[in-house]
Scaffold this motif. Structure first.
Motif, short mmCIF file in Angstrom:
data_model
loop_
_atom_site.label_atom_id
_atom_site.label_comp_id
_atom_site.label_asym_id
_atom_site.label_seq_id
_atom_site.Cartn_x
_atom_site.Cartn_y
_atom_site.Cartn_z
N ALA A 132 0.76 -0.97 0.13
CA ALA A 132 -0.14 0.24 0.62
C ALA A 132 0.67 1.02 -0.06
O ALA A 132 0.48 2.15 -0.40
CB ALA A 132 -0.89 -0.26 1.22
N GLU A 133 1.82 0.92 1.08
CA GLU A 133 2.91 2.49 0.88
C GLU A 133 3.50 2.77 -0.49
O GLU A 133 3.55 4.07 -0.88
CB GLU A 133 4.60 2.42 1.62
N LYS A 134 3.86 2.02 -1.57
CA LYS A 134 4.31 2.04 -2.38
C LYS A 134 3.79 1.87 -3.57
O LYS A 134 3.72 2.65 -4.28
CB LYS A 134 5.03 0.15 -3.20
N CYS A 135 2.00 1.46 -3.41
CA CYS A 135 1.52 2.16 -4.21
C CYS A 135 1.07 3.70 -4.13
O CYS A 135 0.52 3.85 -5.54
CB CYS A 135 -0.08 1.43 -4.13
N TYR A 136 0.82 4.04 -2.81
CA TYR A 136 0.61 5.37 -2.75
C TYR A 136 1.94 6.05 -3.20
O TYR A 136 1.53 7.40 -3.75
CB TYR A 136 0.93 5.80 -0.84
N GLU A 137 2.99 5.77 -2.95
CA GLU A 137 3.66 6.59 -3.93
C GLU A 137 3.74 6.84 -5.22
O GLU A 137 4.13 7.71 -5.90
CB GLU A 137 5.18 5.47 -3.75
N TRP A 138 3.78 5.30 -6.05
CA TRP A 138 2.89 5.68 -7.10
C TRP A 138 1.62 6.59 -7.84
O TRP A 138 2.43 7.62 -8.55
CB TRP A 138 2.50 4.25 -8.12
N CYS A 139 1.05 6.61 -6.65
CA CYS A 139 -0.14 7.53 -7.53
C CYS A 139 0.21 8.70 -7.30
O CYS A 139 0.12 10.11 -7.97
CB CYS A 139 -0.95 6.98 -6.21
N SER A 140 0.70 9.27 -6.24
CA SER A 140 1.65 10.52 -5.96
C SER A 140 2.87 11.10 -7.03
O SER A 140 2.20 12.12 -7.71
CB SER A 140 2.47 10.84 -4.51
N LYS A 141 3.09 9.77 -7.33
CA LYS A 141 3.95 10.10 -8.65
C LYS A 141 3.27 10.83 -9.60
O LYS A 141 3.53 11.50 -10.77
CB LYS A 141 5.15 8.75 -8.75
N ALA A 142 2.25 9.66 -10.39
CA ALA A 142 1.72 10.04 -10.92
C ALA A 142 0.42 11.47 -11.48
O ALA A 142 0.30 11.88 -12.19
CB ALA A 142 0.52 8.80 -11.63
N LYS A 143 0.05 11.27 -9.66
CA LYS A 143 -0.61 13.00 -10.04
C LYS A 143 0.32 14.18 -10.34
O LYS A 143 -0.12 15.29 -11.08
CB LYS A 143 -0.91 12.83 -8.66
N ASP A 144 1.42 14.20 -9.53
CA ASP A 144 2.63 15.10 -10.07
C ASP A 144 3.17 15.06 -11.07
O ASP A 144 3.04 16.53 -11.79
CB ASP A 144 3.91 14.99 -9.14
N THR A 145 3.15 14.10 -12.14
CA THR A 145 3.22 14.31 -13.52
C THR A 145 2.06 14.53 -14.28
O THR A 145 1.97 15.40 -14.80
CB THR A 145 3.53 12.37 -14.40
N GLY A 146 0.66 14.75 -14.27
CA GLY A 146 -0.36 14.80 -14.51
C GLY A 146 -0.54 16.65 -13.96
O GLY A 146 -0.82 17.13 -15.28
N VAL A 147 0.09 16.44 -13.42
CA VAL A 147 -0.33 18.31 -13.21
C VAL A 147 0.63 19.59 -13.57
O VAL A 147 -0.25 19.98 -14.09
CB VAL A 147 0.19 18.57 -11.77
N LYS A 148 1.54 18.00 -13.26
CA LYS A 148 2.73 19.62 -14.54
C LYS A 148 2.72 19.19 -16.04
O LYS A 148 2.69 20.13 -16.81
CB LYS A 148 4.15 18.55 -14.39
N GLY A 149 2.16 17.98 -16.82
CA GLY A 149 1.36 17.78 -17.56
C GLY A 149 0.78 18.67 -18.17
O GLY A 149 0.51 19.61 -19.36
N LEU A 150 -0.87 19.16 -16.79
CA LEU A 150 -1.71 20.14 -17.46
C LEU A 150 -0.90 21.38 -17.66
O LEU A 150 -1.61 22.48 -17.91
CB LEU A 150 -2.55 19.94 -16.17
N GLU A 151 -0.29 21.64 -16.79
CA GLU A 151 0.80 22.90 -15.98
C GLU A 151 0.89 23.84 -17.98
O GLU A 151 0.93 24.46 -17.92
CB GLU A 151 1.97 23.28 -15.30
N LYS A 152 2.29 22.64 -18.90
CA LYS A 152 2.48 22.80 -19.27
C LYS A 152 1.74 23.15 -21.09
O LYS A 152 1.90 24.09 -21.66
CB LYS A 152 3.58 22.04 -20.16
N VAL A 153 0.36 22.06 -20.53
CA VAL A 153 -0.80 22.44 -21.40
C VAL A 153 -0.86 24.20 -21.73
O VAL A 153 -1.21 24.55 -22.65
CB VAL A 153 -1.54 21.90 -21.39
#
Length: 125
Positions: A96-117
């Motif tokens: 569950a801890e590893k899944c939380y890390e993956w979700c955090s990274k995916a969220k950060d990547t999505g937010v950065k991509g949205l800001e670029k757009v």
């Protein structure tokens, strides 16, 4: 012998399926083939598509990973009062801890991509 011809719509149980014969005579409209082979025509009728299956499995995996990540973030394990269940689920805590890390990274990547757009469209206007 692969087929048993019955002139009435009698069932044989769960191991066989009935298929209407294409060459039924007009005087016997209810003639069936009783087939004990595997259903080779199942995927032809349903149109089994590998892309749909893979997308479904990927979606299910994403839901499971997201659920474990949320469970870790909300500290669900600490809220369980039954000790036996808590002991079993404590073994899933590292996952569950590893899944939380993956979700955090995916969220950060999505937010950065949205800001670029957003920045691309702001520059053009």
């Amino acid at each position: 012998m692969y087929n048993v011809l019955l002139n009435n719509p009698e069932a044989s149980g769960s191991i066989a399926y009935r298929a209407k014969k294409a060459d039924c005579p007009p005087d016997k409209p209810n003639c069936y083939n009783l087939n004990f082979k595997g259903r080779d025509d199942y995927y032809e009728e349903k149109g089994g598509n590998a892309i749909k299956v893979i997308a479904g499995l990927a979606g299910a995996a994403a839901l499971i990973i997201g659920g474990l990540g949320i469970a870790h973030k909300q500290k669900v394990l600490n809220k369980i009062s039954n000790e036996k269940v808590k002991k079993v689920l404590s073994k899933a805590e590292p996952a569950a801890e590893k899944c939380y890390e993956w979700c955090s990274k995916a969220k950060d990547t999505g937010v950065k991509g949205l800001e670029k757009v957003k920045n691309i469209f702001k520059k053009k206007s």
